[in-house]
Design a protein around this motif. Structure first.
Motif, PDB file in Angstrom:
ATOM      1  N   TRP A 132       0.711  -1.208   0.010  1.00  0.00           N
ATOM      2  CA  TRP A 132      -0.932  -0.032  -0.166  1.00  0.00           C
ATOM      3  C   TRP A 132       0.897   1.361   0.183  1.00  0.00           C
ATOM      4  N   ARG A 163       2.182   1.868  -3.598  1.00  0.00           N
ATOM      5  CA  ARG A 163       0.798   2.428  -4.456  1.00  0.00           C
ATOM      6  C   ARG A 163       0.089   3.773  -4.018  1.00  0.00           C
ATOM      7  N   ALA A 164       0.092   3.598  -2.658  1.00  0.00           N
ATOM      8  CA  ALA A 164       0.283   5.594  -1.949  1.00  0.00           C
ATOM      9  C   ALA A 164       0.655   6.733  -2.615  1.00  0.00           C
ATOM     10  N   TYR A 210      -0.070   7.083  -6.613  1.00  0.00           N
ATOM     11  CA  TYR A 210      -1.370   7.971  -6.176  1.00  0.00           C
ATOM     12  C   TYR A 210      -1.530   9.005  -6.243  1.00  0.00           C
ATOM     13  N   LEU A 233      -9.360   4.073  -7.080  1.00  0.00           N
ATOM     14  CA  LEU A 233      -9.852   4.147  -5.613  1.00  0.00           C
ATOM     15  C   LEU A 233     -11.566   3.802  -5.380  1.00  0.00           C
ATOM     16  N   GLN A 247     -13.033   1.430   2.812  1.00  0.00           N
ATOM     17  CA  GLN A 247     -11.666   1.982   2.603  1.00  0.00           C
ATOM     18  C   GLN A 247     -10.700   2.530   3.964  1.00  0.00           C
ATOM     19  N   SER A 248      -9.500   2.389   3.873  1.00  0.00           N
ATOM     20  CA  SER A 248      -8.653   2.529   5.024  1.00  0.00           C
ATOM     21  C   SER A 248      -8.528   4.208   4.994  1.00  0.00           C
ATOM     22  N   SER A 287      -6.506   6.793   4.703  1.00  0.00           N
ATOM     23  CA  SER A 287      -5.220   7.176   3.399  1.00  0.00           C
ATOM     24  C   SER A 287      -6.084   6.593   2.115  1.00  0.00           C
ATOM     25  N   GLU A 288      -6.772   5.736   1.884  1.00  0.00           N
ATOM     26  CA  GLU A 288      -7.297   5.409   1.034  1.00  0.00           C
ATOM     27  C   GLU A 288      -7.922   6.188  -0.066  1.00  0.00           C
ATOM     28  N   ARG A 289      -9.147   6.620   1.473  1.00  0.00           N
ATOM     29  CA  ARG A 289      -9.887   7.927   1.440  1.00  0.00           C
ATOM     30  C   ARG A 289      -9.792   9.064   0.839  1.00  0.00           C
ATOM     31  N   TYR A 313      -9.195   9.145  -2.537  1.00  0.00           N
ATOM     32  CA  TYR A 313      -9.269   9.492  -3.695  1.00  0.00           C
ATOM     33  C   TYR A 313     -10.250  10.833  -2.946  1.00  0.00           C
TER      34      TYR A 313
END
Length: 169
Positions: free
Chosen positions: A90, A93-94, A97, A116, A125-126, A128-130, A133
């Protein structure tokens, strides 16, 4: 695509990679360390922020005009595509992104939104993902709204409709 400083003018919307869509409100001259500098004054209304960009560095830092309606169409095509989620860690990937979001490239930002986006039956979603996004979605929405002459809620609905129709297919 080498735009010179005179191609940007006051009251024109531009995209600054790290901040998204802003409006050039003025071109002013300031003395910095004994040197006269001509600066674009770019206002980011939503963030209540003003940025001063040296005119001779504007292109170098990635400031660009708004995307064309054709490019917006390509961004919508990108959103319709199948999400591509790499199996990398992650954190890696983060980072990718984040780079895409800060590139200011509309297609790259649309890829982040597509990859995402979560719909009802997918896992949560986690945090950090949110965050990533929402940052990508906000940048995409603002530019599409300004290019189409719409307000942001209309552009957001249009993006959402594309994302939802993709998952229904």
């Amino acid at each position: 695509m080498s735009k010179k400083k005179q191609d940007f003018s006051p009251n024109e919307f531009v995209v600054y990679p790290a901040h998204g869509v802003g409006k050039i409100v003025n071109v002013e001259t300031q003395e910095v360390a004994g040197i006269e500098l001509e600066l674009f004054v770019v206002a980011f209304e939503k963030d209540k922020m003003t940025l001063r960009v040296p005119t001779h560095k504007a292109v170098e830092v990635g400031m660009r005009p708004l995307s064309s309606p054709d490019l917006v169409g390509q961004a919508f095509k990108t959103l319709k595509g199948k999400a591509r989620v790499k199996r990398a860690m992650w954190s890696r990937r983060a980072q990718e992104y984040e780079q895409k979001i800060n590139s200011g490239d509309l297609i790259a930002i649309a890829e982040v939104v597509r990859d995402l986006h979560r719909h009802g039956d997918q896992r949560e979603q986690s945090y950090s993902e949110r965050q990533l996004y929402e940052a990508a979605l906000e940048r995409l929405t603002r530019e599409i709204a300004v290019v189409q002459g719409n307000d942001e809620p209309s552009a957001m609905k249009e993006i959402d409709d594309v994302l939802v129709s993709r998952t229904a297919a």
